[in-house]
Design an enzyme around this catalytic site. Structure first.
Site, PDB file in Angstrom:
ATOM      1  CG  LEU A 282       6.445  -7.648  10.859  1.00 31.97           C
ATOM      2  CD1 LEU A 282       7.430  -6.534  10.483  1.00 31.97           C
ATOM      3  CD2 LEU A 282       5.838  -8.225   9.582  1.00 31.97           C
TER       4      LEU A 282
ATOM      5  CB  THR B 254      -9.740 -11.620   6.341  1.00 24.27           C
ATOM      6  OG1 THR B 254      -8.661 -10.759   6.700  1.00 24.27           O
ATOM      7  CG2 THR B 254     -10.653 -11.794   7.541  1.00 24.27           C
TER       8      THR B 254
ATOM      9  CB  CYS C 129       4.540  -4.147   9.054  1.00 20.80           C
ATOM     10  SG  CYS C 129       3.905  -4.754  10.631  1.00 20.80           S
TER      11      CYS C 129
ATOM     12  CB  ALA D  96      -0.925  -6.109  16.683  1.00 20.60           C
TER      13      ALA D  96
ATOM     14  CB  THR E  29      -3.865  -4.397   7.736  1.00 19.08           C
ATOM     15  OG1 THR E  29      -2.551  -4.167   8.248  1.00 19.08           O
ATOM     16  CG2 THR E  29      -4.053  -5.862   7.445  1.00 19.08           C
TER      17      THR E  29
ATOM     18  CE  LYS F 259      -0.119  -6.692   1.613  1.00 18.61           C
ATOM     19  NZ  LYS F 259      -0.374  -8.026   2.180  1.00 18.61           N
TER      20      LYS F 259
ATOM     21  N   GLY G 175      -9.967  -7.544   1.658  1.00 17.54           N
ATOM     22  CA  GLY G 175     -11.367  -7.913   1.822  1.00 17.54           C
ATOM     23  C   GLY G 175     -11.990  -8.682   0.679  1.00 17.54           C
TER      24      GLY G 175
HETATM   25  C1  DHB Z   1       1.504  -7.578  10.738  1.00 15.67           C
HETATM   26  C2  DHB Z   1       2.151  -7.302   9.559  1.00 15.67           C
HETATM   27  C3  DHB Z   1       1.435  -6.753   8.512  1.00 15.67           C
HETATM   28  O1  DHB Z   1       2.012  -6.433   7.327  1.00 15.67           O
HETATM   29  C4  DHB Z   1       0.076  -6.511   8.675  1.00 15.67           C
HETATM   30  O2  DHB Z   1      -0.623  -5.984   7.681  1.00 15.67           O
HETATM   31  C5  DHB Z   1      -0.567  -6.789   9.851  1.00 15.67           C
HETATM   32  C6  DHB Z   1       0.151  -7.344  10.876  1.00 15.67           C
HETATM   33  C7  DHB Z   1       2.253  -8.104  11.895  1.00 15.67           C
HETATM   34  O3  DHB Z   1       3.016  -9.070  11.781  1.00 15.67           O
HETATM   35  O4  DHB Z   1       2.086  -7.519  12.977  1.00 15.67           O
END
Ligand code: DHB
Length: 320
Positions: A75, A266, A130, A72, A193, A165, A244
């Protein structure tokens, strides 16, 4: 490796390999993204950039889980104006750049897209997903109307290939993908995510300062693969698989599900930069061992029945 090429074309962008990095994982510093490219990626994707500099969430922002990672970051980014110079640096190094971006309003999305296009990016990836910030648009990821509106506004601002996305944290990803396509997306990246959390049992508190974060890594692969499958059936534009991918087998599954290219995130944290070369090599071997001449030939094959696949194989073997 023999002469068989791993090159693919996605939304008019020709890539020497179907692999890219997933936005965010390695930040946006040109030397690090150059290493991704030198390790075998076809293009690099920057961390998402917004209209103004942003510090992001306080620490802890990242926690490893048994089969992946939760983050987290909130951004964090230096703002599109500053970032324009970094795009220029990457271009001078000969690296194809996909600039990931976000905004809080329709106008901000369009404005940032314009700045990044002027800076010389090769393609744009609109982060409509996000999991960690709530902007004026609210939960953009789950609102088909807003996804269409934002995509259309960005489409008006740039002629670059535009990837949108999407988030897996929605009821029906097909509906959102169709909205992005109507708005003018040239490709859909599936997926961002999955929203998750971890709790520290000694402190008896959530581990992440933001409480929840985005889950990535092998844990999300079956979910992300299902999203690619569904999106590939819902839209005409190409799909870029993300979620993944760690081994060449994962990559081949995604190609068969309908992905034209893949983003690894990852896996770079867990396996290092070498993962690009390893996955490229494995895809190459799979194509060769199974009598295919290009990556394109396997894209979406799992949607065909066994009969359709074998009649195609017969045709190929008699050279028709
Ligand atoms: C963040 C942004 C994302 O798009 C993501 O999938 C996970 C984290 C972020 O910057 O918090």
């Amino acid at each position: 490796m023999s002469k068989l090429s791993l090159a693919v074309e996605v939304a008019g962008l020709r890539l020497r390999s179907p692999l890219m990095n997933a936005a965010g994982v390695l930040g946006m510093s040109p030397p690090i993204l150059k290493r991704v490219y030198d390790s075998g990626a076809g293009a690099v994707v920057t961390k998402s950039v917004g209209p103004v500099p942003r510090t992001g969430h306080p620490n802890p922002t990242l926690v490893r889980t048994s089969c992946g990672a939760l983050n987290a970051m909130g951004l964090p980014n230096p703002g599109a104006e500053y970032f324009a110079d970094e795009i220029k640096d990457l271009k001078e190094m000969g690296v194809p750049v996909v600039a990931s971006f976000f905004g809080g309003t329709v106008e901000e999305f369009a404005q940032v897209a314009g700045t990044l296009s002027d800076a010389g990016a090769d393609a744009l990836e609109l982060n409509a997903s996000c999991p960690n910030v709530q902007e004026e648009l609210g939960m953009l990821a789950a609102d088909a109307g807003n996804v269409e509106k934002v995509t259309a506004a960005v489409r008006d601002e740039t002629s670059l290939p535009l990837f949108v996305k999407l988030s897996p944290n929605v009821t029906d990803i097909k509906e959102i993908a169709e909205a992005a396509e109507r708005g003018g997306a040239d490709a859909i990246t599936a997926v961002n995510t999955l929203k998750g959390m971890a709790i520290d049992i000694d402190f008896r508190r959530p581990v992440l300062a933001n409480v929840t974060g985005g889950l990535s890594g092998p844990a999300v692969k079956p979910v992300a693969l299902r999203c690619v499958w569904e999106v590939a059936e819902a839209v005409e534009v190409p799909v870029i698989g993300c979620g993944g991918v760690t081994t060449w087998r994962d990559a081949v599954e995604y190609l068969l599900a309908g992905a034209s290219a893949l983003e690894l995130g990852t896996a770079v944290m867990t396996h290092g930069f070498e993962v690009y070369g390893q996955v490229n090599e494995g895809i190459h071997r799979y194509l060769e061992d199974n009598g295919f001449n290009s990556v394109k030939e396997v894209i979406g094959l799992a949607h065909q029945t066994g009969e359709q696949q074998s009649s195609k194989a017969d045709r190929c073997s008699v050279g028709v």
